[in-house]
Motif scaffolding. Structure first.
Motif, PDB file in Angstrom:
ATOM      1  N   ALA A 229      15.855   1.391  -5.329  1.00 52.17           N
ATOM      2  CA  ALA A 229      15.139   2.650  -5.500  1.00 52.17           C
ATOM      3  C   ALA A 229      13.719   2.398  -6.005  1.00 52.17           C
ATOM      4  N   TRP A 230      13.583   1.470  -6.950  1.00 53.75           N
ATOM      5  CA  TRP A 230      12.254   1.145  -7.471  1.00 53.75           C
ATOM      6  C   TRP A 230      11.358   0.597  -6.352  1.00 53.75           C
ATOM      7  N   GLU A 231      11.922  -0.231  -5.501  1.00 56.41           N
ATOM      8  CA  GLU A 231      11.137  -0.794  -4.391  1.00 56.41           C
ATOM      9  C   GLU A 231      10.678   0.311  -3.433  1.00 56.41           C
ATOM     10  N   PHE A 232      11.569   1.282  -3.215  1.00 58.41           N
ATOM     11  CA  PHE A 232      11.208   2.400  -2.340  1.00 58.41           C
ATOM     12  C   PHE A 232      10.076   3.227  -2.954  1.00 58.41           C
ATOM     13  N   VAL A 233      10.200   3.540  -4.241  1.00 57.72           N
ATOM     14  CA  VAL A 233       9.169   4.315  -4.929  1.00 57.72           C
ATOM     15  C   VAL A 233       7.844   3.565  -4.902  1.00 57.72           C
ATOM     16  N   LYS A 234       7.926   2.244  -5.120  1.00 58.08           N
ATOM     17  CA  LYS A 234       6.715   1.426  -5.111  1.00 58.08           C
ATOM     18  C   LYS A 234       6.030   1.470  -3.745  1.00 58.08           C
ATOM     19  N   PHE A 235       6.841   1.406  -2.695  1.00 60.11           N
ATOM     20  CA  PHE A 235       6.289   1.445  -1.336  1.00 60.11           C
ATOM     21  C   PHE A 235       5.665   2.805  -1.026  1.00 60.11           C
ATOM     22  N   MET A 236       6.385   3.904  -1.367  1.00 59.88           N
ATOM     23  CA  MET A 236       5.894   5.245  -1.049  1.00 59.88           C
ATOM     24  C   MET A 236       4.602   5.569  -1.787  1.00 59.88           C
ATOM     25  N   ASN A 237       4.382   4.945  -2.945  1.00 59.88           N
ATOM     26  CA  ASN A 237       3.180   5.187  -3.727  1.00 59.88           C
ATOM     27  C   ASN A 237       2.171   4.055  -3.628  1.00 59.88           C
ATOM     28  N   GLY A 238       2.410   3.135  -2.708  1.00 62.35           N
ATOM     29  CA  GLY A 238       1.557   1.970  -2.581  1.00 62.35           C
ATOM     30  C   GLY A 238       0.433   2.145  -1.576  1.00 62.35           C
ATOM     31  N   PRO A 239      -0.435   1.146  -1.485  1.00 62.72           N
ATOM     32  CA  PRO A 239      -1.599   1.226  -0.593  1.00 62.72           C
ATOM     33  C   PRO A 239      -1.236   1.283   0.888  1.00 62.72           C
ATOM     34  N   GLU A 240      -0.128   0.635   1.285  1.00 56.74           N
ATOM     35  CA  GLU A 240       0.239   0.651   2.704  1.00 56.74           C
ATOM     36  C   GLU A 240       0.552   2.071   3.177  1.00 56.74           C
ATOM     37  N   MET A 241       1.330   2.811   2.392  1.00 51.58           N
ATOM     38  CA  MET A 241       1.671   4.181   2.760  1.00 51.58           C
ATOM     39  C   MET A 241       0.435   5.076   2.712  1.00 51.58           C
ATOM     40  N   ALA A 242      -0.411   4.883   1.711  1.00 50.34           N
ATOM     41  CA  ALA A 242      -1.634   5.684   1.604  1.00 50.34           C
ATOM     42  C   ALA A 242      -2.522   5.469   2.825  1.00 50.34           C
ATOM     43  N   LYS A 243      -2.621   4.240   3.280  1.00 51.91           N
ATOM     44  CA  LYS A 243      -3.434   3.924   4.444  1.00 51.91           C
ATOM     45  C   LYS A 243      -2.846   4.560   5.704  1.00 51.91           C
ATOM     46  N   ALA A 244      -1.512   4.492   5.833  1.00 55.60           N
ATOM     47  CA  ALA A 244      -0.840   5.067   7.003  1.00 55.60           C
ATOM     48  C   ALA A 244      -1.015   6.585   7.039  1.00 55.60           C
ATOM     49  N   LYS A 245      -0.866   7.242   5.891  1.00 56.53           N
ATOM     50  CA  LYS A 245      -0.981   8.698   5.846  1.00 56.53           C
ATOM     51  C   LYS A 245      -2.404   9.158   6.123  1.00 56.53           C
ATOM     52  N   SER A 246      -3.377   8.334   5.772  1.00 53.63           N
ATOM     53  CA  SER A 246      -4.770   8.722   5.991  1.00 53.63           C
ATOM     54  C   SER A 246      -5.109   8.813   7.476  1.00 53.63           C
TER      55      SER A 246
ATOM     56  N   SER B 256      -3.202  10.126   9.766  1.00 54.75           N
ATOM     57  CA  SER B 256      -2.651  11.355  10.362  1.00 54.75           C
ATOM     58  C   SER B 256      -2.675  12.467   9.318  1.00 54.75           C
ATOM     59  N   PHE B 257      -3.866  12.825   8.883  1.00 53.24           N
ATOM     60  CA  PHE B 257      -4.041  13.818   7.824  1.00 53.24           C
ATOM     61  C   PHE B 257      -3.512  15.185   8.256  1.00 53.24           C
ATOM     62  N   ARG B 258      -2.595  15.739   7.432  1.00 54.23           N
ATOM     63  CA  ARG B 258      -2.012  17.055   7.728  1.00 54.23           C
ATOM     64  C   ARG B 258      -2.252  18.047   6.585  1.00 54.23           C
ATOM     65  N   GLY B 259      -3.125  17.690   5.687  1.00 55.16           N
ATOM     66  CA  GLY B 259      -3.423  18.608   4.591  1.00 55.16           C
ATOM     67  C   GLY B 259      -2.978  18.129   3.232  1.00 55.16           C
TER      68      GLY B 259
END
Length: 283
Positions: free
Chosen positions: A163-180, A182-185
């Motif tokens: 769970a910690w690894e998942f939280v780390k990934f979702m809040n990490g730079p890789e996810m931030a870069k991916a979400k940027s 496909s900006f949806r608001g």
């Protein structure tokens, strides 16, 4: 800018056009007068209930001033609002972006999700955005910034490390870069990859600190209860604003009526909830 400063800008459009072609300087995203009042109130750190979260506390100098500013803006055609009449529960909301793109509306107040609607609109318009209005007493804080979609781990989870690894990934730079890409608001708390969208700086969304939780407008009412109570309370506010705009009712009288009748509505809603809880056997 404060609300006083902001309203000086749309006042320049007052009196331009008429009927269906009247031009307005400002509108809330959906154009309802009660939303405009509550938007103003949020920027001034006002609260609907008292400190204990028990009763409506509307008969105050701050709320009277907010009512006065809202009514005067509507009366002077400084802002656009929908007709001052009751809103039925389940009413479909329509954004004011069409008016904006038709040149009938100079400025809108909305959330970051509004950017998505502006981006996909076919007509080319040179638009940009700034911070929402602020309380002159707290220029570095915003009543419109809040955090949601928070990832958490159950204390009794049998898979804490995963769970910690998942939280780390979702809040990490890789996810931030991916979400940027496909900006949806949605705006991430990581800003490195969200500095601009379509050449527009995202800085206004990050310039101000969120206000403390105690400044929450509806503090004392949980979301489920609020959803049932809000329509009736909003219609009460609309009724009083209508009296102010059309019949010259004073802010003093309107605030007193909203507090008195609002507390009656609050008590009815609480009694209804108690009855429903007893009926279902829930605690």
């Amino acid at each position: 800018m404060s609300w006083t400063e902001l309203l000086e800008l749309p006042s320049r459009f007052a009196g331009l056009g008429s009927g269906d072609v009247r031009i307005y300087g400002l509108s809330d995203e959906y154009g309802f007068a009660d939303d405009l009042l509550f938007t103003l109130a949020r920027s001034l750190s006002l609260r609907v209930l008292d400190a204990k979260g028990e009763k409506i506390n509307f008969h105050t100098e701050s709320w009277k001033e907010a009512l006065e500013v809202t009514a005067n803006a509507i009366l002077g055609h400084t802002v656009y609002t929908a007709p001052l009449k009751p809103i039925a529960s389940g009413t479909i909301l329509h954004s004011r972006t069409e008016q904006f793109f038709q040149g009938k509306l100079a400025m809108m107040i909305g959330s970051s999700s509004l950017i998505g609607e502006l981006r996909k609109h076919e007509k080319e318009v040179n638009w940009d955005f700034v911070t929402a209005p602020v309380d002159p007493a707290a220029l570095e804080e915003s009543g419109f910034a809040y955090v949601y979609d928070i990832y958490a781990i159950a204390a009794d989870s049998p898979n804490k490390r995963a769970a910690w690894e998942f939280v780390k990934f979702m809040n990490g730079p890789e996810m931030a870069k991916a979400k940027s890409r496909s900006f949806r608001g949605d705006l991430p708390t990581r800003v490195d990859y969200m500095r601009e969208v379509d050449g527009k700086s995202m800085e206004p969304f990050y310039m101000l600190r969120p206000q403390a939780l105690h400044a929450y407008l509806w503090r004392g009412l949980d979301r489920e209860f609020l959803s049932g109570f809000r329509t009736n309370f909003s219609n009460l506010v609309l009724k009083e604003l209508k009296e102010m705009v059309e019949n010259g009712k004073s802010a003093e009288e309107a605030a007193a009526a909203i507090e008195r009748e609002g507390n009656a509505l609050l008590e009815q809603a609480r009694e209804a909830r108690k009855a429903e809880t007893a009926k279902t056997g829930m605690k």
